[in-house]
Design a protein around this motif. Structure first.
Motif, short mmCIF file in Angstrom:
data_model
loop_
_atom_site.label_atom_id
_atom_site.label_comp_id
_atom_site.label_asym_id
_atom_site.label_seq_id
_atom_site.Cartn_x
_atom_site.Cartn_y
_atom_site.Cartn_z
N MET A 1 -6.89 8.87 25.50
CA MET A 1 -6.01 7.80 25.03
C MET A 1 -5.09 7.31 26.14
N ASN A 2 -4.55 8.26 26.91
CA ASN A 2 -3.67 7.86 28.01
C ASN A 2 -4.41 7.03 29.05
N ALA A 3 -5.65 7.42 29.34
CA ALA A 3 -6.44 6.66 30.31
C ALA A 3 -6.66 5.23 29.82
N THR A 4 -6.92 5.07 28.52
CA THR A 4 -7.13 3.73 27.95
C THR A 4 -5.85 2.91 28.00
N LEU A 5 -4.73 3.52 27.64
CA LEU A 5 -3.44 2.81 27.67
C LEU A 5 -3.10 2.35 29.09
N GLU A 6 -3.31 3.25 30.06
CA GLU A 6 -3.01 2.87 31.44
C GLU A 6 -3.97 1.79 31.93
N ALA A 7 -5.24 1.88 31.57
CA ALA A 7 -6.21 0.87 31.99
C ALA A 7 -5.82 -0.50 31.44
N MET A 8 -5.33 -0.55 30.22
CA MET A 8 -4.90 -1.82 29.63
C MET A 8 -3.70 -2.39 30.39
N ALA A 9 -2.73 -1.51 30.70
CA ALA A 9 -1.54 -1.97 31.43
C ALA A 9 -1.92 -2.46 32.82
N ARG A 10 -2.83 -1.76 33.48
CA ARG A 10 -3.25 -2.16 34.82
C ARG A 10 -4.02 -3.48 34.79
N ILE A 145 7.53 9.18 48.41
CA ILE A 145 8.32 7.94 48.41
C ILE A 145 8.65 7.65 46.96
N VAL A 146 9.94 7.45 46.68
CA VAL A 146 10.41 7.18 45.32
C VAL A 146 10.57 5.67 45.16
N MET A 147 10.04 5.12 44.08
CA MET A 147 10.07 3.68 43.84
C MET A 147 10.67 3.41 42.46
N ARG A 148 11.74 2.64 42.43
CA ARG A 148 12.47 2.35 41.19
C ARG A 148 12.56 0.83 40.99
N ALA A 149 12.02 0.34 39.90
CA ALA A 149 12.03 -1.10 39.62
C ALA A 149 13.46 -1.61 39.48
N ARG A 150 13.73 -2.75 40.11
CA ARG A 150 15.04 -3.40 40.00
C ARG A 150 15.05 -4.28 38.75
N PRO A 151 16.07 -4.16 37.89
CA PRO A 151 16.14 -5.07 36.74
C PRO A 151 16.12 -6.53 37.19
N PRO A 152 15.43 -7.42 36.44
CA PRO A 152 14.83 -7.21 35.12
C PRO A 152 13.37 -6.74 35.17
N VAL A 153 12.91 -6.25 36.31
CA VAL A 153 11.53 -5.79 36.41
C VAL A 153 11.35 -4.55 35.54
N PRO A 154 10.36 -4.52 34.64
CA PRO A 154 10.14 -3.34 33.80
C PRO A 154 9.83 -2.10 34.63
N LYS A 155 10.31 -0.96 34.20
CA LYS A 155 10.17 0.28 34.97
C LYS A 155 8.71 0.63 35.30
N PRO A 156 7.74 0.47 34.38
CA PRO A 156 6.37 0.84 34.73
C PRO A 156 5.76 -0.01 35.83
N PHE A 157 6.36 -1.15 36.16
CA PHE A 157 5.81 -2.01 37.21
C PHE A 157 5.67 -1.25 38.52
N VAL A 209 4.08 -3.45 28.33
CA VAL A 209 3.81 -2.20 29.05
C VAL A 209 4.77 -1.07 28.69
N ASP A 210 6.01 -1.39 28.32
CA ASP A 210 6.94 -0.31 27.98
C ASP A 210 6.44 0.54 26.81
N PRO A 211 6.00 -0.07 25.69
CA PRO A 211 5.48 0.76 24.60
C PRO A 211 4.24 1.57 25.00
N ALA A 212 3.40 1.01 25.87
CA ALA A 212 2.21 1.74 26.31
C ALA A 212 2.59 3.02 27.03
N PHE A 213 3.57 2.93 27.93
CA PHE A 213 3.97 4.13 28.67
C PHE A 213 4.84 5.06 27.82
N ASP A 214 5.53 4.52 26.82
CA ASP A 214 6.22 5.39 25.86
C ASP A 214 5.20 6.24 25.10
#
Length: 255
Positions: A1-10, A145-157, A209-214
């Motif tokens: 299920m996780n693989a499918t959710l991630e594939a959809m987001a990608r 390397i740590v990467m943190r999305a800058r608002p308003p970019v969604p975190k999973p980006f 994408v936020d609900p998918a990664f939740d």
């Protein structure tokens, strides 16, 4: 299920921000394939630079903060992730343990981790951090390397960028150093070119994408609970201390 959710987001990430699918569809006169509230958000044509009209050109550093500073004093117990905990596929890195902080990269839930050293980078070691205790700062290898999305970019980006093939090729191509110890660096990946859409597009992307990664996080928590139950019950079943019917009662009773 996780693989499918991630594939959809990608797939959505690539369609919206790489292939510019909705804009190309409009230019070709094709029928809308997104929800009615999403379709009008996309420009109707590409400009002379080949990007959707009105979108800006920039670098990844405009959208993502690299190696953000986090307060963590030496000797403070904190969740720790080593390089082995980073998967080569998927986003989940749950094998953290409590360890006194010495030195290393620091991160929070919502950050993406990218392995920067050979062969870990080429092998695809990366993760999206979601399972740390609420409000805590984690730490790990200096080769992250740590990467943190800058608002308003969604975190999973930030994680979806890490798994993007063109970005990975850019990072690998930029590696330098002696044979066997080559690394990419923050400045190289920060300079990766990107297009920057409107804030409305970011909001719409986040709603998808936020609900998918939740759900990916929730699935991971469920898997850990099941594994703990297995580890508790299996030795007792094998030794004959309890029988299957008794084990089922323990599971149903929550312990």
């Amino acid at each position: 299920m996780n693989a499918t959710l991630e594939a959809m987001a990608r797939a959505i990430f690539r369609d919206w921000f790489v292939d510019f699918g909705p804009t190309r569809a409009k230019m070709e006169g094709r029928e809308p394939y997104l929800a009615p509230d999403l379709w009008p958000l996309f420009p109707a044509r590409l400009d002379d630079q080949g990007k959707p009209e009105g979108w800006e050109m920039g670098t990844l550093g405009d959208l993502i903060e690299f190696n953000p500073s986090e307060p963590l004093k030496k000797g403070t117990p904190a969740p720790y992730l080593n390089m082995a905990a980073l998967p080569t596929q998927g986003s989940v890195a749950d094998d953290w343990l409590e360890r006194d902080f010495t030195s290393g990269m620091r991160f929070r839930n919502g950050d993406a981790l990218l392995a920067r050293i050979t062969p870990c980078l080429e092998n695809g070691k990366a993760a999206f951090i979601q399972s740390l205790p609420e409000g805590s700062v984690g730490w790990g290898s200096t080769e992250f390397i740590v990467m943190r999305a800058r608002p308003p970019v969604p975190k999973p980006f930030s994680y979806l960028v890490v798994r993007h093939p063109e970005f990975r090729r850019h990072a690998i191509k930029s590696m330098s150093g002696t044979s066997g110890r080559q690394r990419t660096n923050k400045e190289a990946v920060e300079a990766f070119p990107v297009v920057i859409p409107s804030e409305e597009i970011w909001e719409a992307f986040g709603r998808i994408v936020d609900p998918a990664f939740d759900k990916i996080r929730a699935n991971g928590e469920e898997s850990r609970t099941l594994a703990q139950t297995r580890d508790l019950l299996l030795p007792r079943l094998m030794s004959g201390e309890i029988r299957v019917a008794e084990a089922e009662k323990i599971v149903e009773g929550g312990g």
